[in-house]
Enzyme design. Sequence first.
Site, PDB file in Angstrom:
ATOM      1  N   HIS A 285       2.812   6.275  -2.472  1.00  0.00           N
ATOM      2  CA  HIS A 285       3.653   7.146  -2.149  1.00  0.00           C
ATOM      3  C   HIS A 285       4.990   6.917  -3.089  1.00  0.00           C
ATOM      4  CE1 HIS A 285       1.336   8.562   1.111  1.00  0.00           C
ATOM      5  NE2 HIS A 285       1.352   7.488   1.583  1.00  0.00           N
TER       6      HIS A 285
ATOM      7  N   LYS B 174      -8.772  12.073  -1.592  1.00  0.00           N
ATOM      8  CA  LYS B 174      -7.841  12.063  -0.515  1.00  0.00           C
ATOM      9  C   LYS B 174      -7.503  13.408  -0.296  1.00  0.00           C
ATOM     10  CE  LYS B 174      -3.857   9.851   1.204  1.00  0.00           C
ATOM     11  NZ  LYS B 174      -2.677   8.836   1.029  1.00  0.00           N
TER      12      LYS B 174
ATOM     13  N   HIS C 154       3.981   3.395   6.217  1.00  0.00           N
ATOM     14  CA  HIS C 154       3.330   4.529   6.414  1.00  0.00           C
ATOM     15  C   HIS C 154       4.156   5.635   6.292  1.00  0.00           C
ATOM     16  CE1 HIS C 154       0.169   7.122   8.043  1.00  0.00           C
ATOM     17  NE2 HIS C 154       1.261   7.832   8.954  1.00  0.00           N
ATOM     18  N   PHE C 155       3.461   6.598   5.465  1.00  0.00           N
ATOM     19  CA  PHE C 155       3.851   8.224   5.381  1.00  0.00           C
ATOM     20  C   PHE C 155       3.870   9.003   6.356  1.00  0.00           C
ATOM     21  CE2 PHE C 155       4.613  12.458   3.664  1.00  0.00           C
ATOM     22  CZ  PHE C 155       5.737  12.459   3.027  1.00  0.00           C
TER      23      PHE C 155
ATOM     24  N   ARG D 185       0.742  -1.306   0.030  1.00  0.00           N
ATOM     25  CA  ARG D 185      -0.145   0.195  -0.048  1.00  0.00           C
ATOM     26  C   ARG D 185       0.807   1.092   0.010  1.00  0.00           C
ATOM     27  NH1 ARG D 185      -4.120   2.174   4.646  1.00  0.00           N
ATOM     28  NH2 ARG D 185      -4.912   3.866   3.299  1.00  0.00           N
TER      29      ARG D 185
ATOM     30  N   ASN E 115      -1.434  14.064  -0.196  1.00  0.00           N
ATOM     31  CA  ASN E 115      -0.589  12.817  -0.721  1.00  0.00           C
ATOM     32  C   ASN E 115       0.783  13.248  -1.137  1.00  0.00           C
ATOM     33  OD1 ASN E 115      -0.599   9.571  -0.612  1.00  0.00           O
ATOM     34  ND2 ASN E 115       0.034  10.366  -2.724  1.00  0.00           N
ATOM     35  N   THR E 116       1.462  12.514  -0.738  1.00  0.00           N
ATOM     36  CA  THR E 116       2.921  12.847  -1.165  1.00  0.00           C
ATOM     37  C   THR E 116       3.647  11.722  -1.960  1.00  0.00           C
ATOM     38  OG1 THR E 116       3.448  14.060   0.539  1.00  0.00           O
ATOM     39  CG2 THR E 116       5.161  13.450  -0.459  1.00  0.00           C
TER      40      THR E 116
END
Length: 147
Positions: free
Chosen positions: A40, A68, A144-145, A35, A71-72
């Site tokens: 990302h 969303k 996770h970012f 994910r 987001n990066t």
Amino acid sequence: MALQKTLSLLLLLLLTLLGLGLVQPSYGQGLMYQRFLRQHVDPHGVGGNDHYCNIMMQRRKMTSHHCKPVNTFIHENIWNIRSICSTNNIPCKNGKRNCHEGVMQVTDCRETGGSRAPNCRYRAMTSTRRVVIACEGDPEVPVHFDR
């Protein structure tokens, strides 16, 4: 004797794959890693404009049910990103201590407001900046970012 040799070779192969990070030790962490990659990582992209964000957010399935908000995308190869996991632990926004930081080239995509899924509209901002990611597993991989 032949069976023992075969088992030894299989064990060596498994350890080699684990060492290279090609086999994930936990199914749950593997899904979180996949994910993270989908949401990302774009090593070949250069980002930089709103059209990039509009296309990538849709392509990466972050506009299907709702837009969303932010987001990066990280424009580095996965080995550079994974190397962040070997830096010193720092606190994450949620208080856990499994975050790590590094400097990466990124595109931040921010929803403009007023658009509706699946036709979400984004503003792009490209920069080289400090990023914070959470890592888990053995070997540690980004899951996770954080910021």
